[in-house]
Design an enzyme around this catalytic site. Structure first.
Site, mmCIF file in Angstrom:
data_model
loop_
_atom_site.group_PDB
_atom_site.id
_atom_site.type_symbol
_atom_site.label_atom_id
_atom_site.label_comp_id
_atom_site.label_asym_id
_atom_site.label_seq_id
_atom_site.Cartn_x
_atom_site.Cartn_y
_atom_site.Cartn_z
ATOM 1 N N CYS A 98 -38.156 50.539 38.658
ATOM 2 C CA CYS A 98 -39.100 51.129 39.608
ATOM 3 C C CYS A 98 -40.478 51.286 38.962
ATOM 4 O O CYS A 98 -40.610 51.925 37.918
ATOM 5 C CB CYS A 98 -38.602 52.482 40.094
ATOM 6 S SG CYS A 98 -39.730 53.281 41.261
ATOM 7 N N ARG A 223 -38.224 41.435 49.313
ATOM 8 C CA ARG A 223 -39.168 41.159 50.394
ATOM 9 C C ARG A 223 -38.660 40.071 51.341
ATOM 10 O O ARG A 223 -38.915 40.126 52.554
ATOM 11 C CB ARG A 223 -40.523 40.764 49.814
ATOM 12 C CG ARG A 223 -41.288 41.910 49.189
ATOM 13 C CD ARG A 223 -42.588 41.431 48.553
ATOM 14 N NE ARG A 223 -42.357 40.546 47.428
ATOM 15 C CZ ARG A 223 -43.293 39.833 46.821
ATOM 16 N NH1 ARG A 223 -44.548 39.889 47.265
ATOM 17 N NH2 ARG A 223 -43.020 39.081 45.791
#
Length: 355
Positions: A98, A223
């Site tokens: 992250c 994505r």
């Protein structure tokens, strides 16, 4: 179970907001077979926060489901791993990827990836606490000057991790540069456990090429799954020149799944609208294969796409007025017969890929 499930699979990435349960259900219907939760903060589980417990809930349709945990204390991560195993997770994943400042300032995610020895202790503690596999998701390093991926990968494997996912960028790179699949291949060749490669996969032929050339057991999409959830069908069946009516049916199916999950009442519809507006910002980025046979890329906004109908033109707009209209018509099960006039583009949504 996990190792068998991974062979040749396209894994749905852990994504904050994007990996919500009804969206995972949609992707299962479209062919996904290995899925990972949104990032779950171990400390918040220990604090018994309801919102965090909601993130570890598994849909009945998910045949192989992992929970991704973020934390930097071995005993806390061991406790959280045991908890999510008891709630039905097939594997537990440690987040070392992250990039978000809020988490890295606390020493989580990509910041933790700078400390291989500490990572080793965390993985060992998690491994001792559960019977399901422990996996880890990493980036290539903190920045261009600090690319410690081999030392980190070896520490993770030595600690007993069953598999390793590699996002082929550094933390500093975020999504601004193409994923480095040659480095992913280097890592896959250097460790004796299955590696899952992650980065920039948008079409079925790219998935096939990545599997054939990287040495990875599986690949992962983030994505790509947000822009076109039917990517999982393309992974097995090849390119789908999907029509706008077929796309619209998929988006309406997500609304049905989400209202069943959050309830079709004022609370549920308010909750769904937040997610739906966010998802719409990715759906409108879809563009098909170009007429000359070449393909759009993940890293560049497609300019060659000529919409084939007014509805397809609406779903190619990224301005706020269009996104709000799409959201509200989907939420209210309305027709798309009075779209607003085009305005300036909105700021592009950014996926927060947990790992």
């Amino acid at each position: 179970m996990l190792i068998n499930a991974l062979r040749g699979a396209l894994v749905m990435a852990p994504m904050t907001k994007g990996s919500n349960l009804p969206y995972r259900q949609l992707c299962v219907e479209l062919g996904a077979r290995v899925l990972v939760s949104e990032m779950v903060v171990a400390r918040r589980l220990k604090q018994r926060r309801r919102g965090e417990f909601a993130l570890i809930r598994r849909a009945p349709e998910e045949t192989c489901f992992g929970v991704q945990l973020a934390g930097n204390k071995p005993e806390e991560m061991a406790w959280a791993a045991a908890l999510v195993e008891s709630r039905g997770a097939d594997f537990v994943d440690l987040n070392l990827g992250c990039p978000i400042d809020h988490f890295t300032r606390m020493g989580l995610g990509a910041a933790l990836g700078r400390q291989p020895n500490k990572v080793r202790r965390i993985v060992e503690a998690m491994r001792a606490a559960v019977t399901v596999p422990v996996t880890v998701k990493i980036r290539l390093g903190w920045n261009a000057e600090s690319r410690n991926y081999l030392a980190l990968a070896r520490a993770i494997v030595d600690a007993g991790a069953a598999a390793l996912t590699v996002h082929g960028r550094t933390r500093e790179a975020r999504y601004r540069h193409p994923a480095e699949w040659d480095v992913i291949a280097e890592i896959a060749a250097a460790v004796p456990v299955p590696v899952i490669g992650n980065g920039d996969l948008l079409f079925g032929h790219e998935i096939a090429q990545a599997l054939a050339t990287s040495g990875c057991a599986a690949v992962m999409t983030a994505r790509g799954a947000l822009i076109k959830p039917w990517i999982f069908r393309e992974a097995s069946a090849g390119y789908w020149d999907i029509t706008i009516d077929e796309r619209l049916a998929i988006y309406r199916r997500y609304v049905d799944l989400a209202l069943a999950h959050w309830r079709d009442d004022e609370f549920g519809r308010t909750r769904l609208r937040e997610f739906l507006r966010w998802h719409a910002g990715f759906w409108v980025r879809y563009a098909p294969q170009r007429p000359d046979g070449t393909w759009p890329t993940m890293q560049a906004r497609e300019s060659a796409f000529e919409p084939r109908s007014p509805l397809e033109a609406l779903f190619a707009r990224t301005d706020d007025a269009a996104l709000d209209y799409i959201t509200d018509q989907l939420l209210n099960r309305g027709e798309f017969d009075a779209p607003p006039s085009p305005a300036g583009d909105s700021r592009e949504a950014e996926v927060v890929e947990a790992g």
